[in-house]
Design a protein around this motif. Structure first.
Motif, PDB file in Angstrom:
ATOM      1  N   LEU A  74       0.832  -1.207   0.000  1.00  0.00           N
ATOM      2  CA  LEU A  74       0.000   0.000   0.000  1.00  0.00           C
ATOM      3  C   LEU A  74       0.865   1.256   0.000  1.00  0.00           C
ATOM      4  N   ILE A  75       1.902   1.275   0.832  1.00  0.00           N
ATOM      5  CA  ILE A  75       2.788   2.443   0.894  1.00  0.00           C
ATOM      6  C   ILE A  75       3.462   2.669  -0.458  1.00  0.00           C
ATOM      7  N   ALA A  76       3.914   1.604  -1.106  1.00  0.00           N
ATOM      8  CA  ALA A  76       4.532   1.730  -2.432  1.00  0.00           C
ATOM      9  C   ALA A  76       3.538   2.337  -3.420  1.00  0.00           C
ATOM     10  N   TYR A  77       2.293   1.866  -3.362  1.00  0.00           N
ATOM     11  CA  TYR A  77       1.243   2.402  -4.237  1.00  0.00           C
ATOM     12  C   TYR A  77       1.006   3.884  -3.951  1.00  0.00           C
ATOM     13  N   LEU A  78       0.840   4.231  -2.674  1.00  0.00           N
ATOM     14  CA  LEU A  78       0.540   5.619  -2.290  1.00  0.00           C
ATOM     15  C   LEU A  78       1.652   6.562  -2.735  1.00  0.00           C
ATOM     16  N   GLU A  79       2.908   6.159  -2.496  1.00  0.00           N
ATOM     17  CA  GLU A  79       4.038   7.013  -2.854  1.00  0.00           C
ATOM     18  C   GLU A  79       4.116   7.206  -4.358  1.00  0.00           C
ATOM     19  N   ASN A  80       3.840   6.147  -5.096  1.00  0.00           N
ATOM     20  CA  ASN A  80       3.875   6.212  -6.560  1.00  0.00           C
ATOM     21  C   ASN A  80       2.691   6.996  -7.104  1.00  0.00           C
ATOM     22  N   GLU A  81       1.496   6.666  -6.633  1.00  0.00           N
ATOM     23  CA  GLU A  81       0.260   7.259  -7.149  1.00  0.00           C
ATOM     24  C   GLU A  81       0.166   8.754  -6.850  1.00  0.00           C
ATOM     25  N   PHE A  82       0.566   9.146  -5.646  1.00  0.00           N
ATOM     26  CA  PHE A  82       0.413  10.543  -5.224  1.00  0.00           C
ATOM     27  C   PHE A  82       1.732  11.310  -5.296  1.00  0.00           C
ATOM     28  N   ASP A  83       2.775  10.658  -5.819  1.00  0.00           N
ATOM     29  CA  ASP A  83       4.081  11.277  -6.038  1.00  0.00           C
ATOM     30  C   ASP A  83       4.587  11.969  -4.770  1.00  0.00           C
ATOM     31  N   LEU A  84       4.709  11.185  -3.711  1.00  0.00           N
ATOM     32  CA  LEU A  84       5.205  11.714  -2.447  1.00  0.00           C
ATOM     33  C   LEU A  84       5.964  10.631  -1.711  1.00  0.00           C
ATOM     34  N   GLU A  85       6.651  11.039  -0.660  1.00  0.00           N
ATOM     35  CA  GLU A  85       7.365  10.072   0.172  1.00  0.00           C
ATOM     36  C   GLU A  85       6.788  10.129   1.579  1.00  0.00           C
ATOM     37  N   ILE A  86       6.354   9.000   2.076  1.00  0.00           N
ATOM     38  CA  ILE A  86       5.794   8.938   3.421  1.00  0.00           C
ATOM     39  C   ILE A  86       6.963   8.743   4.390  1.00  0.00           C
ATOM     40  N   PRO A  87       7.180   9.723   5.279  1.00  0.00           N
ATOM     41  CA  PRO A  87       8.315   9.607   6.208  1.00  0.00           C
ATOM     42  C   PRO A  87       8.125   8.441   7.186  1.00  0.00           C
ATOM     43  N   ASP A  88       9.247   7.853   7.601  1.00  0.00           N
ATOM     44  CA  ASP A  88       9.208   6.723   8.540  1.00  0.00           C
ATOM     45  C   ASP A  88       8.425   7.072   9.799  1.00  0.00           C
ATOM     46  N   SER A  89       8.461   8.334  10.197  1.00  0.00           N
ATOM     47  CA  SER A  89       7.766   8.762  11.418  1.00  0.00           C
ATOM     48  C   SER A  89       6.250   8.584  11.306  1.00  0.00           C
ATOM     49  N   GLU A  90       5.748   8.445  10.086  1.00  0.00           N
ATOM     50  CA  GLU A  90       4.301   8.267   9.870  1.00  0.00           C
ATOM     51  C   GLU A  90       3.898   6.791   9.808  1.00  0.00           C
ATOM     52  N   PHE A  91       4.875   5.874   9.906  1.00  0.00           N
ATOM     53  CA  PHE A  91       4.570   4.438   9.840  1.00  0.00           C
ATOM     54  C   PHE A  91       3.999   3.969  11.167  1.00  0.00           C
ATOM     55  N   ASP A  92       2.848   4.527  11.504  1.00  0.00           N
ATOM     56  CA  ASP A  92       2.172   4.226  12.761  1.00  0.00           C
ATOM     57  C   ASP A  92       0.892   3.471  12.397  1.00  0.00           C
ATOM     58  N   PRO A  93       0.599   2.372  13.089  1.00  0.00           N
ATOM     59  CA  PRO A  93      -0.627   1.619  12.751  1.00  0.00           C
ATOM     60  C   PRO A  93      -1.880   2.497  12.700  1.00  0.00           C
ATOM     61  N   GLU A  94      -1.936   3.531  13.543  1.00  0.00           N
ATOM     62  CA  GLU A  94      -3.110   4.418  13.541  1.00  0.00           C
ATOM     63  C   GLU A  94      -3.330   5.066  12.181  1.00  0.00           C
ATOM     64  N   ASN A  95      -2.248   5.361  11.469  1.00  0.00           N
ATOM     65  CA  ASN A  95      -2.351   6.000  10.159  1.00  0.00           C
ATOM     66  C   ASN A  95      -2.894   5.059   9.086  1.00  0.00           C
ATOM     67  N   PHE A  96      -2.873   3.749   9.369  1.00  0.00           N
ATOM     68  CA  PHE A  96      -3.335   2.759   8.401  1.00  0.00           C
ATOM     69  C   PHE A  96      -4.566   2.006   8.910  1.00  0.00           C
ATOM     70  N   GLU A  97      -5.212   2.585   9.912  1.00  0.00           N
ATOM     71  CA  GLU A  97      -6.366   1.950  10.544  1.00  0.00           C
ATOM     72  C   GLU A  97      -7.549   1.824   9.575  1.00  0.00           C
ATOM     73  N   SER A  98      -7.795   2.884   8.796  1.00  0.00           N
ATOM     74  CA  SER A  98      -8.946   2.899   7.892  1.00  0.00           C
ATOM     75  C   SER A  98      -8.602   3.683   6.635  1.00  0.00           C
ATOM     76  N   VAL A  99      -9.471   3.584   5.652  1.00  0.00           N
ATOM     77  CA  VAL A  99      -9.289   4.364   4.415  1.00  0.00           C
ATOM     78  C   VAL A  99      -9.240   5.852   4.774  1.00  0.00           C
ATOM     79  N   ALA A 100     -10.123   6.281   5.674  1.00  0.00           N
ATOM     80  CA  ALA A 100     -10.162   7.692   6.064  1.00  0.00           C
ATOM     81  C   ALA A 100      -8.846   8.130   6.713  1.00  0.00           C
TER      82      ALA A 100
END
Length: 81
Positions: free
Chosen positions: A44-70
């Motif tokens: 999912l992270i690979a898709y998001l970074e590619n699709e939205f042309d951004l880099e998700i910082p390691d500090s955001e790799f928190d389960p809460e951030n991936f809890e839901s689509v919202a």
């Protein structure tokens, strides 16, 4: 042209590519439902970074951030700003 919201785009990707076509709602817990496991999160992270042309910082790799689509859509909005 019709613009698909970030959340809708993420929801469609998760439904089609990760949940094997199972319907997913915006607020449903993807973790509790067993839709997202560690391997799926990496995909999912690979898709998001590619699709939205951004880099998700390691500090955001928190389960809460991936809890839901919202919560994933909010993460993308945060990283974009």
């Amino acid at each position: 042209t019709c613009t698909v919201s970030t959340g809708e785009q993420i929801r469609e990707y998760i439904q089609d590519e990760i949940a094997n076509g199972r319907a997913v709602s915006a607020e449903e817990s993807l973790l509790d439902a067993g839709i997202l496991d560690s391997l799926a999160v990496v995909k999912l992270i690979a898709y998001l970074e590619n699709e939205f042309d951004l880099e998700i910082p390691d500090s955001e790799f928190d389960p809460e951030n991936f809890e839901s689509v919202a919560s994933i859509a909010r993460l993308i909005d945060r990283v974009r700003s």
